[in-house]
Design an enzyme around this catalytic site. Structure first.
Site, PDB file in Angstrom:
ATOM      1  N   GLU A  98     -22.429  11.550 -17.928  1.00  0.00           N
ATOM      2  CA  GLU A  98     -22.425  12.432 -16.746  1.00  0.00           C
ATOM      3  C   GLU A  98     -21.181  13.305 -16.603  1.00  0.00           C
ATOM      4  O   GLU A  98     -20.514  13.298 -15.564  1.00  0.00           O
ATOM      5  CB  GLU A  98     -22.614  11.579 -15.486  1.00  0.00           C
ATOM      6  CG  GLU A  98     -23.888  10.742 -15.529  1.00  0.00           C
ATOM      7  CD  GLU A  98     -24.066   9.845 -14.297  1.00  0.00           C
ATOM      8  OE1 GLU A  98     -23.155   9.769 -13.465  1.00  0.00           O
ATOM      9  OE2 GLU A  98     -25.144   9.229 -14.182  1.00  0.00           O
TER      10      GLU A  98
ATOM     11  N   GLU B  63     -32.903   5.693 -19.620  1.00  0.00           N
ATOM     12  CA  GLU B  63     -32.947   4.925 -18.355  1.00  0.00           C
ATOM     13  C   GLU B  63     -34.239   5.254 -17.604  1.00  0.00           C
ATOM     14  O   GLU B  63     -34.218   5.622 -16.431  1.00  0.00           O
ATOM     15  CB  GLU B  63     -31.731   5.274 -17.475  1.00  0.00           C
ATOM     16  CG  GLU B  63     -30.394   5.094 -18.167  1.00  0.00           C
ATOM     17  CD  GLU B  63     -29.186   5.427 -17.295  1.00  0.00           C
ATOM     18  OE1 GLU B  63     -29.333   5.565 -16.067  1.00  0.00           O
ATOM     19  OE2 GLU B  63     -28.085   5.547 -17.855  1.00  0.00           O
TER      20      GLU B  63
HETATM   21  C1  XIL Z   1     -27.016   1.803 -11.870  1.00  0.00           C
HETATM   22  C2  XIL Z   1     -27.431   0.342 -11.875  1.00  0.00           C
HETATM   23  O1  XIL Z   1     -28.812   0.270 -12.169  1.00  0.00           O
HETATM   24  C3  XIL Z   1     -27.140  -0.299 -10.531  1.00  0.00           C
HETATM   25  O2  XIL Z   1     -27.342  -1.715 -10.608  1.00  0.00           O
HETATM   26  C4  XIL Z   1     -25.693  -0.026 -10.121  1.00  0.00           C
HETATM   27  O3  XIL Z   1     -25.479  -0.514  -8.821  1.00  0.00           O
HETATM   28  C5  XIL Z   1     -25.386   1.451 -10.169  1.00  0.00           C
HETATM   29  O4  XIL Z   1     -25.679   1.955 -11.458  1.00  0.00           O
HETATM   30  N1  XIL Z   1     -27.024   6.338 -14.213  1.00  0.00           N
HETATM   31  C6  XIL Z   1     -26.458   5.432 -15.064  1.00  0.00           C
HETATM   32  C7  XIL Z   1     -26.613   3.988 -14.787  1.00  0.00           C
HETATM   33  O5  XIL Z   1     -25.927   5.826 -16.116  1.00  0.00           O
HETATM   34  O6  XIL Z   1     -25.498   3.246 -15.232  1.00  0.00           O
HETATM   35  C8  XIL Z   1     -26.870   3.710 -13.323  1.00  0.00           C
HETATM   36  O7  XIL Z   1     -27.148   2.315 -13.176  1.00  0.00           O
HETATM   37  C9  XIL Z   1     -28.007   4.560 -12.821  1.00  0.00           C
HETATM   38  C10 XIL Z   1     -27.677   6.018 -12.968  1.00  0.00           C
END
Ligand code: XIL
Length: 374
Positions: free
Chosen positions: A155, A260
């Site tokens: 990011e 994701e």
């Molecule tokens: C999220 C997790 O799923 C949660 O448990 C945590 O509280 C916050 O982060 N982008 C990413 C991930 O790269 O690491 C994030 O994961 C979601 C958004």
């Protein structure tokens, strides 16, 4: 002799079992790409009976949902918490799964001390770069040869294509991305190294990421892939934006991954930018949480259609799409139940709260017909 030949002939025919359509994601997409999942700390610690067996059956890759983030694995300077990450890596090895390291350099979930120098002043470029290198050396070095690939930088670019004004960028300078990739490559020369971000289908961000990667490639920086997080919704992104982004990243000659994946069925709160910036939040209200009693059939169908459309395009690009990772195992554990509104009941995954396959699972499996052997 006759009998022996007959036996041989029979043995060469596929057995009825082998001729059956595979019933797990990992088998169905075996000839196309890895199919992964993210595991939270309770799952990795095997505190949920049967869960890890299910994961080993269904998936061919794993990512730690939080356990390898800086704040978890390196909470205090020089102190590393590796028990959960170590278990994840052993579990993956025992089940022939690829491990994805998430994530090395990110503006979120990174402790304040990382960016602080003497007397609470911002750390100098040299100090912060030194800390970045130590962290990467230690974490990537520990799992050298056992982690398939790392989300090196997460990011760094905003939706409009401008650089995110993070402490990494402000205190090190624009080369923080390049430095992170070089450190990671030194620590494990064989690991794949990725740039990862959300809203990667937004044209402004897409074009900026392409420009950044071309610049890295021109400088000989070791980058091997691009991760599109894939926090999607029904009808979002459009297939036009999705395919344009896949092709733009694929044309860089790199591997492209969905890292994701989830498809929320819940309304997005108005006044909140759509995306996955984990600092976004809105209050819960009844109309924002319509499916607390279960997912209506027509919504499950619409979600299945969105998943099918996504997988159709991914399978069509199996030459450069190397992995699709879901951000969780089932509707029960996916983070969207708490993001961007806490305490809702979302249904974003292929498996419901009882780990039963939803219409979306069948829809995804049907797309595996595009994988030879699948
Ligand atoms: C999220 C997790 O799923 C949660 O448990 C945590 O509280 C916050 O982060 N982008 C990413 C991930 O790269 O690491 C994030 O994961 C979601 C958004």
């Amino acid at each position: 002799m006759k009998t022996a030949l007959a036996a041989l002939g029979l043995a060469l025919l596929p057995s009825p079992a082998a001729a059956q359509t595979p019933d797990t994601l990992r088998d169905a997409f075996d000839q196309c790409f890895l199919v992964g999942t993210a595991l939270n700390r309770w799952f990795i610690a095997d505190e949920v009976p049967g869960l890890l067996d299910f994961v080993g059956d269904q998936f061919s890759a794993v990512t730690a949902e939080n356990a390898m983030k800086w704040g978890r694995i390196h909470p205090e300077e020089g102190q590393y918490a590796v028990a959960i990450p170590d278990r994840l890596v052993s579990f993956a090895q025992a089940n022939d799964m690829a491990v994805v390291g998430h994530t090395l350099v990110w503006h979120s979930q990174t402790p304040d001390w990382v960016f602080e120098g003497e007397g609470g002043q911002p750390a100098s470029r040299e100090l912060l770069l030194g800390r970045m290198k130590d962290h990467i050396d230690t974490v990537v070095g520990r799992y050298r040869g056992r982690v398939h690939g790392w989300d090196v930088v997460n990011e760094a670019i905003l939706d409009d294509g401008s650089w995110r004004p993070s402490k990494w960028r402000e205190q090190i300078g624009p080369d923080f991305v390049e430095q992170a990739f070089r450190f990671a490559h030194e620590a494990d020369p064989k690991a794949e190294l990725y740039y990862n971000d959300y809203n990667m289908t937004a044209p402004g961000k897409r074009d900026a990421v392409v420009a950044m990667v071309k610049d890295l490639q021109a400088k000989g920086v070791p980058i091997s892939g691009i991760g599109m997080q894939g926090h999607f919704g029904i009808g979002r992104p459009s297939m036009e934006d999705f395919t344009a982004a896949l092709d733009a990243y694929g044309s860089l000659g790199l591997k492209v991954m969905i890292t994701e994946l989830d498809v929320t069925v819940l309304p997005w709160p108005e006044n909140l930018a759509v995306g996955a910036d984990i600092s976004s939040a809105a209050e819960n209200r009844e109309e924002l949480d319509p499916y607390t009693d279960g997912l209506p059939e027509e919504v499950a169908r619409a979600q299945a259609d969105q998943y099918a459309a996504l997988f159709r395009e991914l399978v069509a690009r199996k030459d450069f799409v190397s992995r699709v990772t879901f951000w969780g195992v089932s509707d029960a554990d996916n983070w969207k139940n708490n993001f961007p509104v806490r305490g809702r009941t979302d249904h974003p995954m292929l498996f419901d709260r009882d780990l039963q396959p939803k219409p979306a699972f069948d829809a995804v499996m049907a797309e595996a017909k595009g994988c030879s052997g699948g």
